[in-house]
Scaffold this motif. Structure first.
Motif, PDB file in Angstrom:
ATOM      1  N   VAL A  29       0.830  -1.201   0.000  1.00  0.00           N
ATOM      2  CA  VAL A  29       0.000   0.000   0.000  1.00  0.00           C
ATOM      3  C   VAL A  29       0.871   1.261   0.000  1.00  0.00           C
ATOM      4  N   TYR A  30       1.953   1.240   0.735  1.00  0.00           N
ATOM      5  CA  TYR A  30       2.861   2.383   0.787  1.00  0.00           C
ATOM      6  C   TYR A  30       3.485   2.664  -0.579  1.00  0.00           C
ATOM      7  N   HIS A  31       3.934   1.598  -1.241  1.00  0.00           N
ATOM      8  CA  HIS A  31       4.553   1.774  -2.557  1.00  0.00           C
ATOM      9  C   HIS A  31       3.512   2.202  -3.606  1.00  0.00           C
ATOM     10  N   LEU A  32       2.305   1.683  -3.475  1.00  0.00           N
ATOM     11  CA  LEU A  32       1.236   2.099  -4.390  1.00  0.00           C
ATOM     12  C   LEU A  32       0.913   3.581  -4.215  1.00  0.00           C
ATOM     13  N   ALA A  59      -6.168   9.724  -4.891  1.00  0.00           N
ATOM     14  CA  ALA A  59      -5.966   8.283  -4.712  1.00  0.00           C
ATOM     15  C   ALA A  59      -4.678   7.991  -3.944  1.00  0.00           C
ATOM     16  N   GLY A  60      -3.610   8.733  -4.204  1.00  0.00           N
ATOM     17  CA  GLY A  60      -2.342   8.512  -3.504  1.00  0.00           C
ATOM     18  C   GLY A  60      -2.437   8.810  -2.022  1.00  0.00           C
ATOM     19  N   TYR A  61      -3.087   9.920  -1.647  1.00  0.00           N
ATOM     20  CA  TYR A  61      -3.205  10.260  -0.229  1.00  0.00           C
ATOM     21  C   TYR A  61      -4.149   9.308   0.497  1.00  0.00           C
ATOM     22  N   LEU A  62      -5.150   8.798  -0.170  1.00  0.00           N
ATOM     23  CA  LEU A  62      -6.003   7.788   0.451  1.00  0.00           C
ATOM     24  C   LEU A  62      -5.215   6.511   0.748  1.00  0.00           C
ATOM     25  N   TRP A  67      -2.075   3.139   4.679  1.00  0.00           N
ATOM     26  CA  TRP A  67      -0.753   2.695   5.137  1.00  0.00           C
ATOM     27  C   TRP A  67      -0.473   3.163   6.566  1.00  0.00           C
ATOM     28  N   GLY A  68      -0.831   4.416   6.856  1.00  0.00           N
ATOM     29  CA  GLY A  68      -0.600   4.921   8.212  1.00  0.00           C
ATOM     30  C   GLY A  68      -1.489   4.260   9.243  1.00  0.00           C
ATOM     31  N   TRP A  69      -2.660   3.798   8.838  1.00  0.00           N
ATOM     32  CA  TRP A  69      -3.585   3.168   9.790  1.00  0.00           C
ATOM     33  C   TRP A  69      -3.222   1.719  10.067  1.00  0.00           C
ATOM     34  N   PHE A  70      -2.866   0.976   9.010  1.00  0.00           N
ATOM     35  CA  PHE A  70      -2.646  -0.456   9.174  1.00  0.00           C
ATOM     36  C   PHE A  70      -1.169  -0.831   9.367  1.00  0.00           C
ATOM     37  N   SER A  71      -0.245  -0.063   8.794  1.00  0.00           N
ATOM     38  CA  SER A  71       1.170  -0.468   8.841  1.00  0.00           C
ATOM     39  C   SER A  71       1.999   0.438   9.745  1.00  0.00           C
ATOM     40  N   ALA A  72       1.997   1.743   9.480  1.00  0.00           N
ATOM     41  CA  ALA A  72       2.842   2.655  10.262  1.00  0.00           C
ATOM     42  C   ALA A  72       2.296   2.888  11.654  1.00  0.00           C
ATOM     43  N   CYS A  73       0.964   2.759  11.789  1.00  0.00           N
ATOM     44  CA  CYS A  73       0.316   2.968  13.088  1.00  0.00           C
ATOM     45  C   CYS A  73       0.684   4.338  13.672  1.00  0.00           C
ATOM     46  N   GLY A  74       0.641   5.351  12.795  1.00  0.00           N
ATOM     47  CA  GLY A  74       0.947   6.710  13.233  1.00  0.00           C
ATOM     48  C   GLY A  74      -0.245   7.613  13.043  1.00  0.00           C
ATOM     49  N   LEU A  75      -0.670   8.227  14.145  1.00  0.00           N
ATOM     50  CA  LEU A  75      -1.849   9.085  14.055  1.00  0.00           C
ATOM     51  C   LEU A  75      -1.584  10.312  13.183  1.00  0.00           C
ATOM     52  N   ASP A  76      -0.399  10.894  13.306  1.00  0.00           N
ATOM     53  CA  ASP A  76      -0.092  12.075  12.503  1.00  0.00           C
ATOM     54  C   ASP A  76      -0.070  11.745  11.014  1.00  0.00           C
ATOM     55  N   ILE A  77       0.436  10.559  10.646  1.00  0.00           N
ATOM     56  CA  ILE A  77       0.442  10.152   9.233  1.00  0.00           C
ATOM     57  C   ILE A  77      -0.988  10.027   8.721  1.00  0.00           C
ATOM     58  N   VAL A  78      -1.847   9.450   9.516  1.00  0.00           N
ATOM     59  CA  VAL A  78      -3.239   9.274   9.102  1.00  0.00           C
ATOM     60  C   VAL A  78      -3.934  10.623   8.948  1.00  0.00           C
ATOM     61  N   LEU A  79      -3.742  11.516   9.919  1.00  0.00           N
ATOM     62  CA  LEU A  79      -4.430  12.809   9.881  1.00  0.00           C
ATOM     63  C   LEU A  79      -3.968  13.659   8.704  1.00  0.00           C
ATOM     64  N   TRP A  80      -2.663  13.780   8.501  1.00  0.00           N
ATOM     65  CA  TRP A  80      -2.168  14.589   7.397  1.00  0.00           C
ATOM     66  C   TRP A  80      -2.562  14.007   6.029  1.00  0.00           C
ATOM     67  N   SER A  81      -2.468  12.725   5.895  1.00  0.00           N
ATOM     68  CA  SER A  81      -2.846  12.100   4.623  1.00  0.00           C
ATOM     69  C   SER A  81      -4.343  12.263   4.362  1.00  0.00           C
ATOM     70  N   PHE A  82      -5.144  12.133   5.419  1.00  0.00           N
ATOM     71  CA  PHE A  82      -6.584  12.321   5.252  1.00  0.00           C
ATOM     72  C   PHE A  82      -6.913  13.763   4.882  1.00  0.00           C
ATOM     73  N   LEU A  83      -6.242  14.723   5.533  1.00  0.00           N
ATOM     74  CA  LEU A  83      -6.489  16.137   5.223  1.00  0.00           C
ATOM     75  C   LEU A  83      -6.129  16.459   3.777  1.00  0.00           C
ATOM     76  N   LEU A  84      -4.987  15.973   3.305  1.00  0.00           N
ATOM     77  CA  LEU A  84      -4.588  16.235   1.921  1.00  0.00           C
ATOM     78  C   LEU A  84      -5.533  15.556   0.929  1.00  0.00           C
ATOM     79  N   ALA A  85      -6.016  14.380   1.265  1.00  0.00           N
ATOM     80  CA  ALA A  85      -6.964  13.695   0.382  1.00  0.00           C
ATOM     81  C   ALA A  85      -8.279  14.463   0.286  1.00  0.00           C
ATOM     82  N   VAL A  86      -8.743  15.014   1.406  1.00  0.00           N
ATOM     83  CA  VAL A  86      -9.992  15.787   1.390  1.00  0.00           C
ATOM     84  C   VAL A  86      -9.831  17.052   0.553  1.00  0.00           C
ATOM     85  N   VAL A  87      -8.689  17.725   0.674  1.00  0.00           N
ATOM     86  CA  VAL A  87      -8.456  18.938  -0.116  1.00  0.00           C
ATOM     87  C   VAL A  87      -8.481  18.632  -1.606  1.00  0.00           C
TER      88      VAL A  87
END
Length: 360
Positions: A29-32, A59-62, A67-87
């Motif tokens: 998922v990260y490489h995709l 699609a990339g930010y989603l 990846w941040g939710w299932f693999s990195a387990c980082g809340l900041d990664i999830v929040l920033w990626s989600f914010l960029l995807a919404v924008v």
């Protein structure tokens, strides 16, 4: 060489803040996500380029969120990626809205391509013109009248989109109006914005017609506000009126093979008012028009030889003016009379001065 590379590696590891590096690579998922971001940043310009750009970025930010939710387990990664995807998704929605807003109806799109695009009229300016007519397409049934002579007020300007309209005056046919021609351009130009008037002709639909119509007050306000649109309408109306004048000019004929040509102002003769009861005197006056009187004899010195009077020039180059009470009568074929010009085109101030040339 190997010794130098190992030293560089040791320096990088010592300068890094990481305590230990992971030996295994990240999941698919990260490489995709990174592949989608790479494709997105390769997008071009323009509307469809923006669709490509923000589509791949969304699609990339989603994928980064997953990846941040299932693999990195980082809340900041999830929040920033989600914010960029919404924008990116909001930007896509804005592009769709703008594209839908710019879409014109089929009739108005065809009108733009036929009438305005050859003149390089900006699309935004054309939308202001269309908005003035409320983007409504009106229809006329067969034999339905658009205007009645002496009754219909001049309170709008209309442009024919499809069909054919017959123009007549006192039951006499004048000409046709075809698609993408103004239906009442002479009436529009004959009045000032503060004046009122009625139609001098009758307009009847010969087939099923569709047209657009601008209210007189709304269009005058737009022309006063926008100078470019005012110049555009002046050019279009002038061309339309000149076409109508040339059509009427082809129908102006008189006796003895004469044709009245408004395009030759240097060759004209004055036609007087119509006699109340044309009789033998009127016919005699017509004959005088074709047979000019010889010039009176003049006294000449005895030392000079007297020359005969010059013959009158051909009718195609010089015609004598008929008496003020005489008038060329209209042919029996029911062709347009010269009096139709002042009534149908009052704004041009026709006073009966029309050129005359002989038809070969």
């Amino acid at each position: 060489m190997s010794t130098n590379s190992s030293r560089v590696g040791q320096l990088l590891l010592q300068a890094s803040a990481c305590i230990s590096w992971k030996q295994d690579v990240e999941g698919a998922v990260y490489h995709l996500a990174n592949c989608l971001l790479l494709l997105g940043f390769m997008g071009g310009s323009g509307v469809y380029g923006c669709f490509y750009f923000f589509g791949f970025l969304s699609a990339g930010y989603l994928c980064c969120v997953l990846w941040g939710w299932f693999s990195a387990c980082g809340l900041d990664i999830v929040l920033w990626s989600f914010l960029l995807a919404v924008v990116c998704l909001l930007q896509l929605a804005h592009l769709v809205y703008r594209l839908r807003e710019d879409t014109l109806a089929e009739e108005f799109d065809l009108l733009y391509k036929t009438l305005c695009l050859p003149l390089q009229v900006p699309l935004q300016t054309y939308k202001e013109i269309v908005h003035c007519c409320e983007e409504q397409v009106l229809t006329l049934a067969t034999e339905q009248t658009y205007a009645v002579e002496g009754e219909t007020p001049i309170n709008r300007l209309s442009l024919l989109l499809s069909g054919r309209v017959r123009v007549s005056q006192d039951g006499q046919f004048l000409h046709y109006i075809f698609p993408y021609q103004f239906m009442d351009s002479p009436e529009w130009e004959s009045l000032q914005p503060s004046e009122e008037g009625v139609f001098q002709v009758t307009l009847t639909a010969e087939t099923s017609c569709s047209y657009i119509s601008w209210p007189r007050k709304s269009l005058h306000l737009l022309l006063t506000k926008e100078r470019y649109i005012s110049c555009l309408f002046s050019a279009l109306l002038g061309y339309d009126i000149s076409e109508k004048l040339y059509i009427l000019n082809d129908k102006l004929f008189a006796k003895f093979g004469l044709r009245f040509d408004i395009r030759l102002p240097s060759l004209y003769h004055v036609l007087g008012p119509t006699a109340a009861d044309p009789g033998p005197e009127s016919e005699k006056g017509d004959e005088e028009v074709c047979e000019p009187a010889a010039s009176p004899p003049q006294a000449t010195p005895t030392s000079l030889q007297q020359t005969p009077p010059c013959s009158p020039p051909p009718a195609a180059t010089n015609l004598p003016a008929p008496p003020s009470w005489a008038r060329l009568s209209r042919p029996d074929s029911g062709i347009l009379e010269i009096d139709d010009f002042p009534s149908y085109f009052p704004q041009f101030g026709f006073s009966g001065k029309v050129a005359a040339v002989r038809i070969p």
